[in-house]
Design a protein around this motif. Structure first.
Motif, PDB file in Angstrom:
ATOM      1  N   UNK A  33       6.132 -11.325 -21.546  1.00  0.00           N
ATOM      2  CA  UNK A  33       5.283 -12.270 -22.274  1.00  0.00           C
ATOM      3  C   UNK A  33       5.361 -11.799 -23.667  1.00  0.00           C
ATOM      4  N   UNK A  34       5.521 -10.462 -23.915  1.00  0.00           N
ATOM      5  CA  UNK A  34       5.345  -9.883 -25.176  1.00  0.00           C
ATOM      6  C   UNK A  34       6.719  -9.163 -25.925  1.00  0.00           C
ATOM      7  N   UNK A  35       7.724  -9.084 -25.024  1.00  0.00           N
ATOM      8  CA  UNK A  35       9.060  -8.692 -25.556  1.00  0.00           C
ATOM      9  C   UNK A  35       9.117  -7.172 -25.537  1.00  0.00           C
ATOM     10  N   UNK A  36       8.433  -6.468 -24.735  1.00  0.00           N
ATOM     11  CA  UNK A  36       8.403  -5.045 -24.965  1.00  0.00           C
ATOM     12  C   UNK A  36       9.681  -4.457 -23.940  1.00  0.00           C
ATOM     13  N   UNK A  37      10.218  -3.157 -24.419  1.00  0.00           N
ATOM     14  CA  UNK A  37      11.243  -2.654 -23.458  1.00  0.00           C
ATOM     15  C   UNK A  37      10.358  -1.992 -22.253  1.00  0.00           C
ATOM     16  N   UNK A  38      11.463  -1.924 -21.142  1.00  0.00           N
ATOM     17  CA  UNK A  38      10.646  -0.991 -20.057  1.00  0.00           C
ATOM     18  C   UNK A  38      11.921  -0.613 -19.062  1.00  0.00           C
ATOM     19  N   UNK A  39      11.801   0.623 -18.843  1.00  0.00           N
ATOM     20  CA  UNK A  39      12.862   1.098 -17.963  1.00  0.00           C
ATOM     21  C   UNK A  39      12.052   1.522 -16.716  1.00  0.00           C
ATOM     22  N   UNK A  40      13.044   1.183 -15.620  1.00  0.00           N
ATOM     23  CA  UNK A  40      12.839   1.463 -14.136  1.00  0.00           C
ATOM     24  C   UNK A  40      13.555   2.636 -13.640  1.00  0.00           C
ATOM     25  N   UNK A  41      12.970   3.621 -13.183  1.00  0.00           N
ATOM     26  CA  UNK A  41      13.434   4.823 -12.792  1.00  0.00           C
ATOM     27  C   UNK A  41      13.372   4.839 -11.048  1.00  0.00           C
ATOM     28  N   UNK A  42      14.152   5.588 -10.467  1.00  0.00           N
ATOM     29  CA  UNK A  42      14.113   5.548  -8.883  1.00  0.00           C
ATOM     30  C   UNK A  42      12.883   6.692  -8.653  1.00  0.00           C
ATOM     31  N   UNK A  43      12.189   6.375  -7.782  1.00  0.00           N
ATOM     32  CA  UNK A  43      10.918   7.300  -7.537  1.00  0.00           C
ATOM     33  C   UNK A  43      10.857   7.566  -5.962  1.00  0.00           C
ATOM     34  N   UNK A  44      11.624   7.133  -5.349  1.00  0.00           N
ATOM     35  CA  UNK A  44      11.545   7.777  -3.828  1.00  0.00           C
ATOM     36  C   UNK A  44      12.189   6.572  -2.812  1.00  0.00           C
ATOM     37  N   UNK A  45      11.870   6.789  -1.609  1.00  0.00           N
ATOM     38  CA  UNK A  45      12.451   5.663  -0.719  1.00  0.00           C
ATOM     39  C   UNK A  45      11.370   5.590   0.415  1.00  0.00           C
TER      40      UNK A  45
ATOM     41  N   UNK B 123      11.024   3.687   4.135  1.00  0.00           N
ATOM     42  CA  UNK B 123      11.898   3.147   5.413  1.00  0.00           C
ATOM     43  C   UNK B 123      13.277   3.247   4.893  1.00  0.00           C
ATOM     44  N   UNK B 124      13.817   4.056   3.929  1.00  0.00           N
ATOM     45  CA  UNK B 124      15.107   4.512   3.641  1.00  0.00           C
ATOM     46  C   UNK B 124      15.407   3.296   2.340  1.00  0.00           C
ATOM     47  N   UNK B 125      14.485   2.889   1.815  1.00  0.00           N
ATOM     48  CA  UNK B 125      14.808   1.877   1.058  1.00  0.00           C
ATOM     49  C   UNK B 125      14.360   2.323  -0.430  1.00  0.00           C
ATOM     50  N   UNK B 126      14.973   2.059  -1.431  1.00  0.00           N
ATOM     51  CA  UNK B 126      14.493   2.664  -2.758  1.00  0.00           C
ATOM     52  C   UNK B 126      13.263   1.957  -3.196  1.00  0.00           C
ATOM     53  N   UNK B 127      12.622   2.733  -4.220  1.00  0.00           N
ATOM     54  CA  UNK B 127      11.420   2.301  -4.771  1.00  0.00           C
ATOM     55  C   UNK B 127      11.374   2.810  -6.356  1.00  0.00           C
TER      56      UNK B 127
ATOM     57  N   UNK C 147       0.760  -1.212   0.062  1.00  0.00           N
ATOM     58  CA  UNK C 147      -0.078   0.147   0.196  1.00  0.00           C
ATOM     59  C   UNK C 147       0.810   1.259   0.026  1.00  0.00           C
ATOM     60  N   UNK C 148       1.723   1.192   0.873  1.00  0.00           N
ATOM     61  CA  UNK C 148       2.790   2.589   0.857  1.00  0.00           C
ATOM     62  C   UNK C 148       3.490   2.669  -0.321  1.00  0.00           C
ATOM     63  N   UNK C 149       3.817   1.483  -1.105  1.00  0.00           N
ATOM     64  CA  UNK C 149       4.591   1.812  -2.410  1.00  0.00           C
ATOM     65  C   UNK C 149       3.530   2.419  -3.484  1.00  0.00           C
ATOM     66  N   UNK C 150       2.298   1.718  -3.550  1.00  0.00           N
ATOM     67  CA  UNK C 150       1.343   2.111  -4.309  1.00  0.00           C
ATOM     68  C   UNK C 150       1.117   3.477  -4.213  1.00  0.00           C
ATOM     69  N   UNK C 151       0.920   3.941  -2.831  1.00  0.00           N
ATOM     70  CA  UNK C 151       0.628   5.486  -2.731  1.00  0.00           C
ATOM     71  C   UNK C 151       1.810   6.382  -2.991  1.00  0.00           C
ATOM     72  N   UNK C 152       2.961   6.113  -2.853  1.00  0.00           N
ATOM     73  CA  UNK C 152       3.962   6.738  -3.456  1.00  0.00           C
ATOM     74  C   UNK C 152       4.318   6.898  -4.756  1.00  0.00           C
ATOM     75  N   UNK C 153       3.899   5.746  -5.579  1.00  0.00           N
ATOM     76  CA  UNK C 153       4.047   5.634  -7.001  1.00  0.00           C
ATOM     77  C   UNK C 153       2.778   6.408  -7.711  1.00  0.00           C
ATOM     78  N   UNK C 154       1.727   6.472  -6.695  1.00  0.00           N
ATOM     79  CA  UNK C 154       0.650   7.234  -7.319  1.00  0.00           C
ATOM     80  C   UNK C 154       0.876   8.692  -7.295  1.00  0.00           C
ATOM     81  N   UNK C 155       1.660   9.239  -6.422  1.00  0.00           N
ATOM     82  CA  UNK C 155       2.185  10.559  -6.355  1.00  0.00           C
ATOM     83  C   UNK C 155       3.228  10.706  -7.543  1.00  0.00           C
TER      84      UNK C 155
END
Lengths: 402, 402
Positions: free
Chosen positions: B353-365, B367-371, B219-227
């Motif tokens: 499943x479909x071979x698409x490209x994906x990028x992951x970006x740092x979006x915050x922390x 408990x001090x741990x990256x998301x 839930x906390x990750x979903x909330x942070x990533x919603x922002x």
């Protein structure tokens, strides 16, 4: 849909389309949209209880009966279609000719003194002769597309991985697909409706001819297909090969070959199968492909694929000759065959390198022999391609260019 | 581009990121756009003259030194980058955790009491600790994306087959890719500029959040990533899983497993390697996957892929949480790990499943741990994704939602 053939009606035995032995038949497992239609299946695709023979007696001898049928076969039976037989294939799918030293060359009903094309030779001939309404084949480097062109049929190669290859003898997995043939677009599309995943509505809304693909075809074919393009309202042309069609073919030959040896090399080494004289050297060549070859051509495949994807943006369909020539004479010599492959594999590699769907439509005859026109669409636009082909096939049969 | 780390600077030895033995280094073979940058390579990727160890001592023992380097490595050296070492991997790429029973768990510099994520664990940790500027990994089911999220890095998984896998130990070929990590988007994009095929200009011009993917995250990750989505201007949401995320994960587990056993089963059977207790049962499970399993899930992969492709039409980028949680504690129990995999593999399977490209970006922390926040684009739009990420990463670092 009409399943009536406009071609002479033969029997599977007459034309050598089916594998030896009593016919392998199976009733539908349910009623559905393919009710009343009959089909055949290339002998590289599993049918429960039968050995998948792969077009080679040693493969047949060293394998057990399939425990279950390939999902594609199960889906067709569950949609109401009736299985009428297993069809002859070039040995383990290796060839575009349709000549099998062990089981003979299925007769191309359109031009019996010429090859039918392969490797899905028996499937194409069985449909062309009216023995069945449609047939499954496999297409790695043109094994549905080329025989469709040579036998005057509609042929379809789907998006790579859109239809499961479970229960299919692997050949070059990053290029392998299940495809199919029919005599009319309605049947071709009905089969697609059963086998293809659902997709959001999309349209191929603009056709663009690939000029340097037309340049690879015999002059009379290029001229005929140029007229076909006018009937389809094609106004724009692009080049795709950047002056180097041989690179596209060689990239395919190397990467396909490395995958073939990886998939089949262990069995070949252990079994030492008897291959026909036309096939043995091809497998031997795959064993000689080096890591350096793969390292050289692998990145270029990505570059070629990228270029094809860009050309297909925004609902564009790309128009090319399916094959560079009409079916070769059975007596064609090595030089003629070599020249055919050199051009054919460049053409088929356009969709192959990047896994795009391609449909081949009958577009006329030269010297009495069929000529196919192909349209390639973006990955996943299989249904759009089959939908669009209803109109295109009508336009192609009009007498005069619009 | 800035290659300076904002994280604490360690050494490879300090954090256990590199494989045992003297460092494997190599000077650039030419000057180029990566001049002055240093990199490391996961020990599943060939370096000429060195045995590719695959994270398992028995693999190391039973293989010869590579004759040549993987083309991707050659391209980076020819673009001016300096190789600083080979990095620890989970055994033969099997795991998202980054725990290797033989070579230890590389230290996640962001949260040393937690796992780094895997299987490209050493590559992620070496970059996060500032030991190198970027590193190559491989990503089949999340092995770049998940450690990027856990270690606060930019991570990229390219379009399937866009970058050659020559010289890479195969795992599940229809899902395998080479990917990479960097601490800043400029470096991530510069590496892509060297490795990716040229492509026609295209843009990711609209971002859409996948609602039922957010529902899989804590839930906390979903909330942070919603922002984070608000900062990116995301206005639209869709669902992708049709209520059945477990099907997407199970489909991946089965099809991946069948491919793994096909690729590695013969070596495992012949060698009887010692695997860590966390890995041995995973390989054993792949041996038990049946043809019926593959026949069931194969067609569904096509259906899932079709749905993802449709959602990506017209320049749409799809936004999802990279992982369902922050990095797990090293002491996490089996139940917690199992729940992590169940959700993580559903998320990573969307592009997989479909071979698409994906990028992951740092979006915050938390408990001090990256998301990490991920964006998926249409196949072939790799460069557009890297280009777009320059703006997105700026937007994500603004203090308030716009």
């Amino acid at each position: 849909m009409s399943a009536a053939s406009t071609l002479g009606r033969g029997t599977a035995a007459d034309i050598g389309a089916f594998v030896p032995g009593p016919p392998v038949t199976q009733e539908p497992t349910a009623a559905g949209p393919l009710n009343g239609l009959t089909f055949a299946v290339k002998d590289l695709i599993d049918l429960a209880g039968h050995i998948t023979g792969g077009g080679n007696p040693d493969w047949l001898r060293t394998h057990a009966p399939a425990v279950r049928s390939a999902p594609a076969v199960e889906q067709l039976l569950a949609a109401g279609a009736t299985l009428r037989g297993k069809t002859v294939t070039d040995e383990l799918a290796f060839s575009l000719e349709g000549v099998n030293a062990h089981y003979g060359t299925p007769m191309n009903p359109c031009c019996p003194d010429r090859i039918p094309g392969g490797s899905s030779s028996g499937s194409a001939c069985a449909v062309a002769a009216g023995v069945v309404d449609f047939a499954l084949g496999t297409d790695t480097g043109g094994s549905v597309r080329v025989p469709a062109s040579f036998c005057g049929l509609f042929g379809f190669r789907p998006t790579h991985n859109a239809i499961s290859l479970a229960g299919v003898v692997p050949f070059a997995p990053s290029y392998d697909t299940i495809g199919w043939f029919a005599r009319d677009i309605a049947t071709l599309a009905a089969v697609g409706d059963v086998l293809l995943p659902q997709a959001a509505p999309a349209r191929v809304n603009r056709l663009v001819a690939i000029r340097d693909a037309f340049a690879l075809a015999d002059a009379r074919i290029a001229a005929m297909l140029h007229d076909a393009c006018l009937k389809l309202g094609v106004r724009d042309e692009i080049d795709i090969f950047d002056g180097r069609p041989d690179d596209w073919r060689e990239c395919y030959r190397v990467l396909q070959g490395a995958e073939i040896w990886r998939e089949l090399g262990p069995w070949i080494t252990a079994t030492k199968p008897a291959f026909g004289d036309n096939i043995a050297p091809r497998f031997a060549d795959t064993a000689d492909i080096t890591e350096a070859d793969v390292a050289h051509w692998g990145p270029l495949r990505g570059a070629f694929a990228s270029r094809v994807r860009a050309a297909l943006a925004d609902g564009t369909g790309l128009v090319i000759p399916t094959a560079p020539s009409i079916a070769l004479h059975k007596a064609a010599g090595g030089e003629e065959i070599g020249a055919f492959y050199q051009r054919a594999l460049a053409l088929t590699s356009i969709a192959g390198h990047t896994g795009q769907p391609q449909i081949s439509l009958p577009a006329g005859r030269i010297d009495g022999c069929p000529v196919g026109l192909s349209i390639i669409a973006a990955a996943g636009c299989d249904r759009s391609l089959l939908d669009g082909a209803r109109d295109w096939s009508l336009q192609l049969t009009t007498k005069t260019a619009t």
